[in-house]
Motif scaffolding. Structure first.
Motif, short mmCIF file in Angstrom:
data_model
loop_
_atom_site.label_atom_id
_atom_site.label_comp_id
_atom_site.label_asym_id
_atom_site.label_seq_id
_atom_site.Cartn_x
_atom_site.Cartn_y
_atom_site.Cartn_z
N LEU A 4 -6.06 -0.70 -2.20
CA LEU A 4 -5.66 -1.61 -1.13
C LEU A 4 -4.33 -1.18 -0.53
O LEU A 4 -4.17 -1.14 0.70
N VAL A 5 -3.37 -0.82 -1.37
CA VAL A 5 -2.05 -0.41 -0.89
C VAL A 5 -2.15 0.91 -0.13
O VAL A 5 -1.55 1.06 0.95
N LEU A 6 -2.91 1.87 -0.65
CA LEU A 6 -3.02 3.16 0.02
C LEU A 6 -3.66 3.04 1.40
O LEU A 6 -3.18 3.62 2.38
N VAL A 7 -4.74 2.27 1.48
CA VAL A 7 -5.41 2.09 2.77
C VAL A 7 -4.51 1.33 3.74
O VAL A 7 -4.38 1.71 4.92
N GLY A 8 -3.87 0.28 3.25
CA GLY A 8 -2.99 -0.49 4.12
C GLY A 8 -1.77 0.27 4.57
O GLY A 8 -1.42 0.27 5.76
N ARG A 9 -1.15 0.99 3.63
CA ARG A 9 0.11 1.68 3.92
C ARG A 9 -0.09 2.92 4.80
O ARG A 9 0.74 3.20 5.68
N PHE A 10 -1.18 3.67 4.58
CA PHE A 10 -1.34 4.94 5.28
C PHE A 10 -2.37 4.91 6.42
O PHE A 10 -2.44 5.86 7.19
N LEU A 11 -3.15 3.84 6.53
CA LEU A 11 -4.15 3.77 7.60
C LEU A 11 -3.95 2.55 8.50
O LEU A 11 -3.74 2.69 9.72
N ILE A 12 -4.02 1.36 7.91
CA ILE A 12 -4.02 0.15 8.73
C ILE A 12 -2.67 -0.08 9.42
O ILE A 12 -2.61 -0.27 10.64
N VAL A 13 -1.59 -0.06 8.65
CA VAL A 13 -0.27 -0.33 9.25
C VAL A 13 0.10 0.71 10.31
O VAL A 13 0.53 0.33 11.41
N PRO A 14 -0.05 2.02 10.06
CA PRO A 14 0.26 2.99 11.12
C PRO A 14 -0.60 2.81 12.36
O PRO A 14 -0.11 2.92 13.49
N ILE A 58 1.40 1.80 -8.64
CA ILE A 58 1.27 1.81 -7.18
C ILE A 58 2.19 2.86 -6.57
O ILE A 58 1.78 3.67 -5.71
N LEU A 59 3.43 2.90 -7.00
CA LEU A 59 4.39 3.85 -6.44
C LEU A 59 4.01 5.28 -6.75
O LEU A 59 4.10 6.17 -5.88
N SER A 60 3.56 5.54 -7.98
CA SER A 60 3.18 6.90 -8.36
C SER A 60 2.03 7.41 -7.51
O SER A 60 2.08 8.53 -6.97
N CYS A 61 1.00 6.61 -7.36
CA CYS A 61 -0.16 7.02 -6.56
C CYS A 61 0.21 7.14 -5.08
O CYS A 61 -0.22 8.08 -4.40
N ALA A 62 1.02 6.21 -4.58
CA ALA A 62 1.37 6.21 -3.16
C ALA A 62 2.18 7.45 -2.80
O ALA A 62 1.96 8.07 -1.75
N TYR A 63 3.11 7.84 -3.65
CA TYR A 63 3.93 9.01 -3.32
C TYR A 63 3.16 10.32 -3.52
O TYR A 63 3.43 11.31 -2.84
N ALA A 64 2.21 10.32 -4.44
CA ALA A 64 1.37 11.51 -4.61
C ALA A 64 0.47 11.70 -3.40
O ALA A 64 0.35 12.81 -2.86
N VAL A 65 -0.16 10.63 -2.95
CA VAL A 65 -1.03 10.69 -1.78
C VAL A 65 -0.21 10.87 -0.51
O VAL A 65 -0.64 11.54 0.45
N GLY A 66 0.99 10.28 -0.49
CA GLY A 66 1.82 10.32 0.71
C GLY A 66 2.24 11.71 1.14
O GLY A 66 2.51 11.94 2.32
N VAL A 67 2.31 12.65 0.21
CA VAL A 67 2.68 14.02 0.57
C VAL A 67 1.72 14.57 1.62
O VAL A 67 2.14 15.15 2.63
N LEU A 68 0.43 14.38 1.40
CA LEU A 68 -0.58 14.87 2.34
C LEU A 68 -0.72 13.93 3.53
O LEU A 68 -0.73 14.37 4.69
N ALA A 69 -0.81 12.63 3.26
CA ALA A 69 -1.04 11.65 4.33
C ALA A 69 0.08 11.68 5.36
O ALA A 69 -0.17 11.69 6.58
N SER A 98 8.21 -0.54 3.61
CA SER A 98 8.09 0.91 3.41
C SER A 98 9.43 1.54 3.06
O SER A 98 10.49 0.92 3.16
N ASN A 99 9.36 2.79 2.66
CA ASN A 99 10.56 3.58 2.38
C ASN A 99 11.14 4.06 3.71
O ASN A 99 10.51 4.83 4.42
N VAL A 100 12.32 3.59 4.04
CA VAL A 100 12.92 3.92 5.34
C VAL A 100 13.93 5.05 5.22
O VAL A 100 13.85 6.06 5.92
N ASN A 101 14.90 4.92 4.31
CA ASN A 101 16.04 5.84 4.30
C ASN A 101 15.75 7.20 3.69
O ASN A 101 16.03 8.23 4.31
N THR A 102 15.22 7.24 2.50
CA THR A 102 15.14 8.50 1.77
C THR A 102 14.08 9.45 2.30
O THR A 102 14.11 10.64 1.99
N ILE A 103 13.13 8.97 3.10
CA ILE A 103 12.09 9.84 3.65
C ILE A 103 12.29 10.08 5.14
O ILE A 103 12.17 11.20 5.63
#
Length: 280
Positions: free
Chosen positions: A181-191, A251-262, A19-24
């Motif tokens: 797969l990345v969105l579900v894993g990154r914002f739901l499963i891993v957290p 992947i990065l474009s969609c993840a950061y767009a969705v990540g604002v809300l998630a 994941s993005n650690v430093n900049t966020i």
């Protein structure tokens, strides 16, 4: 998983687990620490908001170092079979490609932190070595902007049919499945798994990580890191290996767009959990 090709599945795995650690993390924790509603993050009556932010940054930097070491060693190793299968890597580099320039840089950074004389020499103002340090620091400031420029250029290339591509390609439907797969894993499963593990340690084996019980900032930092979007350096990994650059950009474009809300929703949940367990 989801009918993805082996190489693309490897890319998605890296996107989920690194994941993005430093900049966020740092600006989020600085904003939370400055809020008057975050008093529950104070360890005692002598603790301050600035100390809360400093501890969060320190935890984040430790996590970031480990994240970078694993990304540029394990992550590159995960992607190497895809590059090898596509005959992207030169034959004499297939056995040594794990020793990447970013990994060497991280190892040097760790050495500077650990070896006190080297650290003092680099930070001593007015010396040639300090000038070298400032030059390296300036180059480091350009790292994220250059990565974003590469990401933007790759997105533009997605709109232009290419006939010179040498790496493997994915269909539009496969790419969409990979993004999901990345969105579900990154914002739901891993957290969810991370918070469950942290709460289990806090309740059942508090002696395993005593700092987790004594400092709510550690719990909050680890929880937020588990829910941030994929590391922007995913694009750099793809470019380093010469495969799936367009897919990494998507992947990065969609993840950061969705990540604002998630991430907004999840940070609120993490704050509630941190206040709940710290008050018990």
């Amino acid at each position: 998983a989801l009918g993805l090709s082996d190489g693309f599945r490897r890319l998605c795995s890296i996107a989920v687990f690194f994941s993005n650690v430093n900049t966020i993390l740092i600006p989020i924790m600085q904003g939370i620490a400055a809020s008057p509603d975050a008093r529950f993050l104070l360890r005692d009556a002598n603790d301050t908001a600035q100390q809360v932010a400093d501890r969060a940054i320190a935890y984040g930097m430790i996590i970031g170092i480990m994240n970078n070491i694993l990304r540029w060693s394990v992550g590159v190793a995960i992607m190497r079979p895809a590059a090898t299968a596509a005959e992207i890597l030169p034959e004499d580099n297939k056995k040594t490609s794990w020793l990447t320039p970013p990994l060497i840089a991280v190892m040097c950074a760790v050495a500077v932190v650990v070896v006190s004389p080297v650290q003092k020499a680099l930070l001593a103002e007015g010396t040639y070595v300090h000038t070298l340090w400032l030059a390296i620091d300036t180059c480091g400031d350009a790292c994220i902007p250059l990565t974003l420029l590469g990401l933007g250029g790759q997105l533009r290339l997605q709109l232009t049919p290419r006939t010179d591509a040498t790496g493997p390609a994915t269909s539009a439907s496969e790419q969409k499945r990979g993004v999901v797969l990345v969105l579900v894993g990154r914002f739901l499963i891993v957290p969810a798994v991370s918070c469950a593990a942290l709460l289990a340690i806090y309740v059942y084996v508090p002696g395993l990580v005593p700092l987790l019980r004594s400092d709510p900032v550690l719990f909050l930092t680890l929880a937020i890191v588990s829910a941030t979007p994929p590391a922007i350096n995913l694009m750099t990994v793809a470019q380093q290996m010469g495969v799936y650059e367009a897919e990494a950009a998507a992947i990065l474009s969609c993840a950061y767009a969705v990540g604002v809300l998630a991430l907004s929703v999840e940070v609120s949940i993490f704050l509630w959990l941190a206040s709940l367990i710290h008050s018990t």
